[in-house]
Design a protein around this motif. Structure first.
Motif, PDB file in Angstrom:
ATOM      1  N   ALA A   7       0.837  -1.201   0.000  1.00 60.67           N
ATOM      2  CA  ALA A   7       0.000   0.000   0.000  1.00 60.67           C
ATOM      3  C   ALA A   7       0.871   1.250   0.000  1.00 60.67           C
ATOM      4  N   PHE A   8       1.964   1.217   0.766  1.00 65.34           N
ATOM      5  CA  PHE A   8       2.845   2.380   0.794  1.00 65.34           C
ATOM      6  C   PHE A   8       3.510   2.597  -0.569  1.00 65.34           C
ATOM      7  N   ILE A   9       3.947   1.526  -1.182  1.00 69.56           N
ATOM      8  CA  ILE A   9       4.582   1.639  -2.510  1.00 69.56           C
ATOM      9  C   ILE A   9       3.576   2.175  -3.523  1.00 69.56           C
ATOM     10  N   ALA A  10       2.329   1.679  -3.471  1.00 72.04           N
ATOM     11  CA  ALA A  10       1.297   2.176  -4.385  1.00 72.04           C
ATOM     12  C   ALA A  10       1.032   3.659  -4.150  1.00 72.04           C
ATOM     13  N   ALA A  11       1.006   4.071  -2.878  1.00 71.33           N
ATOM     14  CA  ALA A  11       0.786   5.487  -2.564  1.00 71.33           C
ATOM     15  C   ALA A  11       1.972   6.320  -3.044  1.00 71.33           C
ATOM     16  N   TRP A  12       3.176   5.801  -2.869  1.00 69.11           N
ATOM     17  CA  TRP A  12       4.377   6.522  -3.290  1.00 69.11           C
ATOM     18  C   TRP A  12       4.400   6.708  -4.801  1.00 69.11           C
ATOM     19  N   GLU A  13       3.960   5.686  -5.511  1.00 69.39           N
ATOM     20  CA  GLU A  13       3.958   5.763  -6.977  1.00 69.39           C
ATOM     21  C   GLU A  13       2.856   6.681  -7.497  1.00 69.39           C
ATOM     22  N   ASN A  14       1.827   6.926  -6.675  1.00 68.48           N
ATOM     23  CA  ASN A  14       0.743   7.819  -7.084  1.00 68.48           C
ATOM     24  C   ASN A  14       0.817   9.134  -6.308  1.00 68.48           C
ATOM     25  N   GLN A  15       2.002   9.726  -6.278  1.00 71.65           N
ATOM     26  CA  GLN A  15       2.189  11.005  -5.581  1.00 71.65           C
ATOM     27  C   GLN A  15       1.359  12.111  -6.215  1.00 71.65           C
ATOM     28  N   GLN A  39       4.798  13.900   2.661  1.00 71.06           N
ATOM     29  CA  GLN A  39       5.037  12.585   3.266  1.00 71.06           C
ATOM     30  C   GLN A  39       3.848  12.141   4.118  1.00 71.06           C
ATOM     31  N   GLU A  40       3.284  13.057   4.882  1.00 76.58           N
ATOM     32  CA  GLU A  40       2.115  12.715   5.682  1.00 76.58           C
ATOM     33  C   GLU A  40       0.942  12.346   4.785  1.00 76.58           C
ATOM     34  N   GLY A  41       0.782  13.078   3.687  1.00 79.82           N
ATOM     35  CA  GLY A  41      -0.287  12.762   2.737  1.00 79.82           C
ATOM     36  C   GLY A  41      -0.107  11.385   2.125  1.00 79.82           C
ATOM     37  N   ILE A  42       1.126  11.019   1.828  1.00 78.32           N
ATOM     38  CA  ILE A  42       1.389   9.685   1.281  1.00 78.32           C
ATOM     39  C   ILE A  42       1.027   8.615   2.311  1.00 78.32           C
ATOM     40  N   CYS A  43       1.352   8.863   3.571  1.00 84.30           N
ATOM     41  CA  CYS A  43       1.001   7.905   4.637  1.00 84.30           C
ATOM     42  C   CYS A  43      -0.512   7.782   4.787  1.00 84.30           C
ATOM     43  N   VAL A  44      -1.224   8.902   4.728  1.00 86.76           N
ATOM     44  CA  VAL A  44      -2.690   8.871   4.812  1.00 86.76           C
ATOM     45  C   VAL A  44      -3.260   8.083   3.634  1.00 86.76           C
ATOM     46  N   TYR A  45      -2.726   8.319   2.450  1.00 94.29           N
ATOM     47  CA  TYR A  45      -3.179   7.616   1.248  1.00 94.29           C
ATOM     48  C   TYR A  45      -2.893   6.119   1.372  1.00 94.29           C
ATOM     49  N   ALA A  46      -1.727   5.758   1.870  1.00 92.00           N
ATOM     50  CA  ALA A  46      -1.376   4.348   2.050  1.00 92.00           C
ATOM     51  C   ALA A  46      -2.327   3.683   3.048  1.00 92.00           C
ATOM     52  N   GLN A  47      -2.687   4.399   4.105  1.00 97.13           N
ATOM     53  CA  GLN A  47      -3.640   3.846   5.069  1.00 97.13           C
ATOM     54  C   GLN A  47      -4.987   3.570   4.405  1.00 97.13           C
ATOM     55  N   ARG A  63     -11.971   9.304  -1.934  1.00100.33           N
ATOM     56  CA  ARG A  63     -12.030   9.483  -0.483  1.00100.33           C
ATOM     57  C   ARG A  63     -10.657   9.837   0.094  1.00100.33           C
ATOM     58  N   SER A  64      -9.623   9.244  -0.453  1.00101.88           N
ATOM     59  CA  SER A  64      -8.264   9.546   0.003  1.00101.88           C
ATOM     60  C   SER A  64      -7.929  11.007  -0.273  1.00101.88           C
ATOM     61  N   PHE A  65      -8.308  11.476  -1.443  1.00100.58           N
ATOM     62  CA  PHE A  65      -8.062  12.870  -1.821  1.00100.58           C
ATOM     63  C   PHE A  65      -8.678  13.808  -0.795  1.00100.58           C
ATOM     64  N   ARG A  66      -9.942  13.572  -0.433  1.00101.65           N
ATOM     65  CA  ARG A  66     -10.618  14.424   0.547  1.00101.65           C
ATOM     66  C   ARG A  66      -9.969  14.310   1.922  1.00101.65           C
ATOM     67  N   LYS A  67      -9.601  13.084   2.298  1.00101.54           N
ATOM     68  CA  LYS A  67      -9.005  12.879   3.616  1.00101.54           C
ATOM     69  C   LYS A  67      -7.646  13.581   3.704  1.00101.54           C
ATOM     70  N   ILE A  68      -6.871  13.547   2.637  1.00105.50           N
ATOM     71  CA  ILE A  68      -5.567  14.225   2.618  1.00105.50           C
ATOM     72  C   ILE A  68      -5.764  15.730   2.738  1.00105.50           C
ATOM     73  N   ILE A  69      -6.754  16.264   2.055  1.00104.89           N
ATOM     74  CA  ILE A  69      -7.037  17.705   2.148  1.00104.89           C
ATOM     75  C   ILE A  69      -7.342  18.079   3.594  1.00104.89           C
ATOM     76  N   TRP A  70      -8.225  17.337   4.243  1.00101.73           N
ATOM     77  CA  TRP A  70      -8.616  17.668   5.606  1.00101.73           C
ATOM     78  C   TRP A  70      -7.473  17.469   6.587  1.00101.73           C
ATOM     79  N   HIS A  71      -6.686  16.442   6.380  1.00100.23           N
ATOM     80  CA  HIS A  71      -5.522  16.213   7.247  1.00100.23           C
ATOM     81  C   HIS A  71      -4.523  17.367   7.101  1.00100.23           C
ATOM     82  N   THR A  72      -4.313  17.798   5.874  1.00100.35           N
ATOM     83  CA  THR A  72      -3.374  18.900   5.610  1.00100.35           C
ATOM     84  C   THR A  72      -3.866  20.195   6.243  1.00100.35           C
ATOM     85  N   ILE A  73      -5.142  20.482   6.093  1.00102.43           N
ATOM     86  CA  ILE A  73      -5.708  21.698   6.682  1.00102.43           C
ATOM     87  C   ILE A  73      -5.581  21.650   8.202  1.00102.43           C
ATOM     88  N   ASP A  74      -5.819  20.484   8.784  1.00108.68           N
ATOM     89  CA  ASP A  74      -5.678  20.323  10.226  1.00108.68           C
ATOM     90  C   ASP A  74      -4.233  20.588  10.667  1.00108.68           C
TER      91      ASP A  74
END
Length: 168
Positions: A7-15, A39-47, A63-74
């Protein structure tokens, strides 16, 4: 939190998805903490990729896109709050509220060790002069609890400053 290697590799490849989410959160690439947020966004995406479910890959990405946005804003809000507190302490020093440099250094060290609630009381009530009743909503505790914490905080600060004075 454990993240599956695949999952982490897939997230890393889809930066591109993560970078798009950061852009949607209005974070520019020249921002000093951009790489950390990436890096935090990649970890959230991998999760999100690692979660079992019957969602299609497109739905997981959405859903990952939205979650990364909210995590970043936080994260940006947390940084802003920390920066504001530091600025308030520097402004108090600049206004002459702290004439004794040793006391300022002691207070600066003590502020770093305070809980969020104690820092809220210290900056907003003790320094800015806001009434405790105005802080009840922000602190999400009762007025009585805030008053008790304030008494304990003042007693602790008096003790720390008295020890410093006797050591001089």
């Amino acid at each position: 939190m454990k993240i599956n290697r695949e999952a982490f590799i897939a997230a890393w490849e889809n930066q591109r998805l993560v970078r798009g989410a950061l852009k949607a959160a209005h974070v520019r690439q020249d921002y000093t903490n951009y790489d950390d947020l990436l890096q935090e966004g990649i970890c959230v995406y991998a999760q999100m990729l690692d979660q079992p479910g019957s969602l299609s890959p497109e739905e997981v990405d959405r859903r990952s896109f939205r979650k990364i946005i909210w995590h970043t804003i936080d994260q940006l809000r947390k940084e802003q709050k920390t920066s504001e507190r530091q600025t308030e302490l520097e402004q108090a020093r600049d206004l002459g509220m702290m004439n004794n440099w040793d006391n300022y250094l002691i207070l600066e060290r003590e502020v770093a060790q305070m809980s969020e609630l104690e820092q809220l009381l210290f900056f907003h009530n003790l320094i800015a002069g806001e009434p405790i009743s105005a802080l009840v909503q922000e602190a999400r505790v009762t007025r009585v609890q805030l008053q008790r914490i304030k008494r304990q905080l003042l007693a602790h600060l008096r003790q720390v400053l008295d020890v410093q004075i006797t050591n001089l």
